[in-house]
Structure formats: C-alpha cells, structure tokens
Design a protein around this motif. Sequence first.
Motif, short mmCIF file in Angstrom:
data_model
loop_
_atom_site.label_atom_id
_atom_site.label_comp_id
_atom_site.label_asym_id
_atom_site.label_seq_id
_atom_site.Cartn_x
_atom_site.Cartn_y
_atom_site.Cartn_z
N THR A 289 15.69 -13.03 -2.14
CA THR A 289 16.12 -12.40 -3.39
C THR A 289 15.00 -11.52 -3.91
OG1 THR A 289 15.34 -14.31 -4.67
CG2 THR A 289 17.66 -14.29 -4.02
N LYS A 290 15.38 -10.44 -4.60
CA LYS A 290 14.39 -9.57 -5.23
C LYS A 290 14.08 -10.10 -6.62
CE LYS A 290 15.21 -5.29 -6.72
NZ LYS A 290 15.43 -3.83 -6.70
N VAL A 291 12.81 -10.30 -6.90
CA VAL A 291 12.40 -10.80 -8.20
C VAL A 291 12.24 -9.66 -9.19
CG1 VAL A 291 10.65 -12.11 -9.45
CG2 VAL A 291 11.25 -12.76 -7.11
N VAL A 292 11.53 -8.61 -8.80
CA VAL A 292 11.26 -7.51 -9.73
C VAL A 292 10.80 -6.28 -8.94
CG1 VAL A 292 8.86 -8.23 -10.08
CG2 VAL A 292 10.01 -6.89 -11.85
N SER A 293 11.14 -5.10 -9.44
CA SER A 293 10.63 -3.85 -8.90
C SER A 293 9.34 -3.49 -9.62
CB SER A 293 11.64 -2.72 -9.06
OG SER A 293 12.80 -2.97 -8.30
N LEU A 294 8.37 -2.98 -8.88
CA LEU A 294 7.07 -2.65 -9.46
C LEU A 294 6.94 -1.19 -9.84
CD1 LEU A 294 4.75 -4.76 -7.12
CD2 LEU A 294 5.77 -5.40 -9.31
N GLY A 295 7.89 -0.35 -9.43
CA GLY A 295 7.86 1.06 -9.79
C GLY A 295 7.20 1.93 -8.74
N PRO A 296 7.63 3.19 -8.62
CA PRO A 296 7.14 4.06 -7.56
C PRO A 296 5.67 4.41 -7.69
CG PRO A 296 8.52 5.28 -9.11
CD PRO A 296 8.67 3.84 -9.47
N ALA A 297 5.07 4.27 -8.88
CA ALA A 297 3.66 4.63 -9.06
C ALA A 297 2.72 3.50 -8.64
CB ALA A 297 3.39 4.99 -10.52
N THR A 298 3.26 2.35 -8.28
CA THR A 298 2.42 1.19 -7.96
C THR A 298 1.88 1.26 -6.53
OG1 THR A 298 3.60 -0.25 -9.51
CG2 THR A 298 2.39 -1.32 -7.73
N ILE A 299 0.58 1.11 -6.41
CA ILE A 299 -0.07 0.96 -5.10
C ILE A 299 -0.65 -0.46 -5.07
CG2 ILE A 299 -1.85 1.79 -3.53
CD1 ILE A 299 -1.68 4.49 -4.91
N PRO A 300 0.01 -1.40 -4.39
CA PRO A 300 -0.50 -2.78 -4.38
C PRO A 300 -1.85 -2.88 -3.67
CG PRO A 300 1.79 -2.67 -3.64
CD PRO A 300 1.26 -1.28 -3.65
N SER A 301 -2.65 -3.82 -4.11
CA SER A 301 -3.90 -4.12 -3.44
C SER A 301 -3.91 -5.61 -3.12
CB SER A 301 -5.09 -3.72 -4.32
OG SER A 301 -6.29 -3.80 -3.59
N ILE A 302 -5.09 -6.19 -2.90
CA ILE A 302 -5.18 -7.52 -2.30
C ILE A 302 -5.00 -8.61 -3.35
CG2 ILE A 302 -6.62 -9.05 -0.93
CD1 ILE A 302 -8.09 -6.56 0.07
N GLY A 303 -3.98 -9.44 -3.18
CA GLY A 303 -3.84 -10.61 -4.01
C GLY A 303 -2.50 -10.73 -4.70
N LEU A 304 -1.92 -11.94 -4.66
CA LEU A 304 -0.66 -12.25 -5.33
C LEU A 304 -0.60 -13.75 -5.57
CD1 LEU A 304 2.86 -10.83 -4.63
CD2 LEU A 304 2.54 -13.30 -4.75
N THR A 305 -0.21 -14.17 -6.76
CA THR A 305 -0.09 -15.59 -7.08
C THR A 305 1.00 -15.79 -8.12
OG1 THR A 305 -1.34 -17.55 -7.81
CG2 THR A 305 -1.84 -15.48 -8.92
N VAL A 306 1.67 -16.94 -8.06
CA VAL A 306 2.75 -17.29 -8.99
C VAL A 306 2.29 -18.46 -9.83
CG1 VAL A 306 5.19 -17.89 -9.21
CG2 VAL A 306 4.41 -16.54 -7.24
N SER A 307 2.57 -18.41 -11.14
CA SER A 307 2.20 -19.53 -12.00
C SER A 307 3.00 -20.76 -11.58
CB SER A 307 2.49 -19.19 -13.46
OG SER A 307 3.87 -18.96 -13.68
N PRO A 308 2.43 -21.96 -11.73
CA PRO A 308 3.14 -23.17 -11.30
C PRO A 308 4.51 -23.34 -11.92
CG PRO A 308 0.84 -23.66 -11.72
CD PRO A 308 1.05 -22.25 -12.17
N ASP A 309 4.69 -22.87 -13.17
CA ASP A 309 6.00 -23.00 -13.81
C ASP A 309 6.97 -21.88 -13.42
OD1 ASP A 309 5.06 -20.80 -15.20
OD2 ASP A 309 4.89 -21.83 -17.13
N GLY A 310 6.53 -20.94 -12.59
CA GLY A 310 7.39 -19.88 -12.10
C GLY A 310 7.69 -18.78 -13.09
#
Length: 332
Positions: A289-310
């Motif tokens: 499932t798709k959670v959210v779009s980040l937008g065309p201007a977004t250049i992702p870099s290193i790192g992603l984490t989800v809070s324990p409560d989601g």
Amino acid sequence: LFLWDVQWDSGGGSLVFSTGPTRNESHLMRVPVSGGPPSRLLVGDGARSFSVVGDRLAYSEWRQDTNIWRVRGPLAEEETAPTPFIASTSDDRMPAYSPDGTGIAFVSDRAGTWEVWLADADGSRSRQLSHLGHAVWPRWSSDGRSIAFSSMPEGRSNVFVVDASGGLPELRFEGGTPDWSADERWFFILSMPDGSIAKVPTHGGPPEPLARNGLIPQRGPDGQVLFWRFGDQSVWSVPESGGEAAVVQGGIAHWGHWGVWNGNLVFIQANDEEGPSIKLLDLETRQTTKVVSLGPATIPSIGLTVSPDGRWILFTRQDRAGSDLMLVEHFR
C-alpha cells in the motif's frame, strides 16, 4: 576510507591524494615517495577532484545539506504534508526512533564530522552522543538502553556500543552498519572485509556468515534478517539461524531508503509522475500500500524510520547540494 583522486605534487617528491569516510568529509593528504606516514594538508577540506600545476592547487569543494523530514505514518489519523523536522545547515540523516518512541538517534556533521546525536520525540533538544571523529548508522537495543553504531575514523569500520544516556563508547568488533537481534544476544553486521551479512555475539566472538553481497542488515519479523543487495537494488531476507536468502522487494534504488516496522517493510520508491512515495509491504500477506507521496521536488537521502505507534515516518531529504572551485596560490 574512500580514495577519490591522486596526483604528483609539482616537484615529484610526493603524492597528493583526496580521501575520507564520506565525500562530505573528504580532505587532502600528502605522502612522500621515499616513504613515511601521510600528513593532512591545511587546505582542501571537502575536496575530491583536484589538480596541481606548478605552485597552484585547484580543487572542487563539495557541500550538501540533507535534513530529516517528518510525514504521516501508516497509522496516522490526519493527513499532513512533509515538513522539516531535524534540520541544520549541515548534514542530518539516518534517523532511528527509540523502541518506546521517546527519543530519536540520528547522524549529523554539524560539529565538523559525522557523529551520533540524540533528540527528543518532538525533534527538540538535540545533543551529541559520540565524539570519535566519525560515527554512522545508530541502532537502538530492544530495551532502549544502548545504541550501537559504526565508526571508521582511521579507515577501518568498527562497531561501537554506547549507553543511550551518555558515556564513553565501547569498541566491540570489526564490522559495519550493525543491528541488534530481538533478544540482544546477536548483532547483525556488514562483515569486514568480505562484504557479507553476518551475525556475531554482542559481547564478541567470531562472525557467522549469513548472506553474501549485502548492505544495511536489519532485524525482521519471525527470526529473519533483512538486507539490501547492491546488484539488483532489492531488499532480501535470510533466517537468523542461516539458510537460503530470498528477495523481499525489488526496485529500491538506494540502500538507505527502507526500514522495518511492525512486520512490514517500509520503503521509498520512485514515481515518475508524482515523485517518490513511501510504501508499505506487509511481509506476511505480501500486500503493498502507498502511505504518502513525497512530491516531485523531493530527493531522498540516507535513512528512514517509523515511530513505534505508527503515526510518523522520518526520512532524509537532500535540500541543497553544490560545489565551489577553489584555488590555492604558492602551493608547496
């Protein structure tokens, strides 16, 4: 350490080279041809490519600004746009929520070199935790009392553990990008020098290889270890006890664009029309499932984490990047 460029000096008596653990932390060194230890030059911080002609040194000085952004998580009740969360004029990246969600470990070079920092859950009260000259990939123990990380200030990658409340880091063993097993008996590491994913007892011992050609191991559900494989840009899994590795999800272009949360793989995937988006793969049902779009201007870099409560996802975004051409006269 990376070796970016190497050239003779104007007299031919020594070699000048650019090196560093990251391209943001690169610098110039000189080593005599006749032998002896290399010495760091007083100029050239941030240099990768350079040229020496006569008594002039020209080099390209690279700088970028990455920041940690926050966006709604898979269990958020309201729609929220991505917003800057932990930011400075330097690099801030590799966020990791504590198991109870009250703290965030991250990496920043705002003090001059990449080190592990801590912040409260709302992004406030940032404070430096490590002081080794280089530290990356912080990972919390299951009880939230300790943080493991990788450091290579002298070119060799080693795993350290530090108390989350502060103190001196303890060197455990050679390796990189560690994560803890759920019972804290094992570390899953990028084993050096063969580049395999391995497990090693948390208080020392020989590594036990689990899979070849992997990066960024993370503990997964049901006794699995997840890792990213460079060759096909996919996340794979392998049993903690050893066995055959299998593909979990393809199309993850960068090794730092994914994380594990509550039996799910959360990852960033490119979309040509809408820009990158964060998606969630249920590792049991295999539904995405798709959670959210980040937008065309977004250049992702290193790192992603989800809070324990989601409720929240933290990801790293490149907000600025560029280089300047520098000239040093009377270079010797």
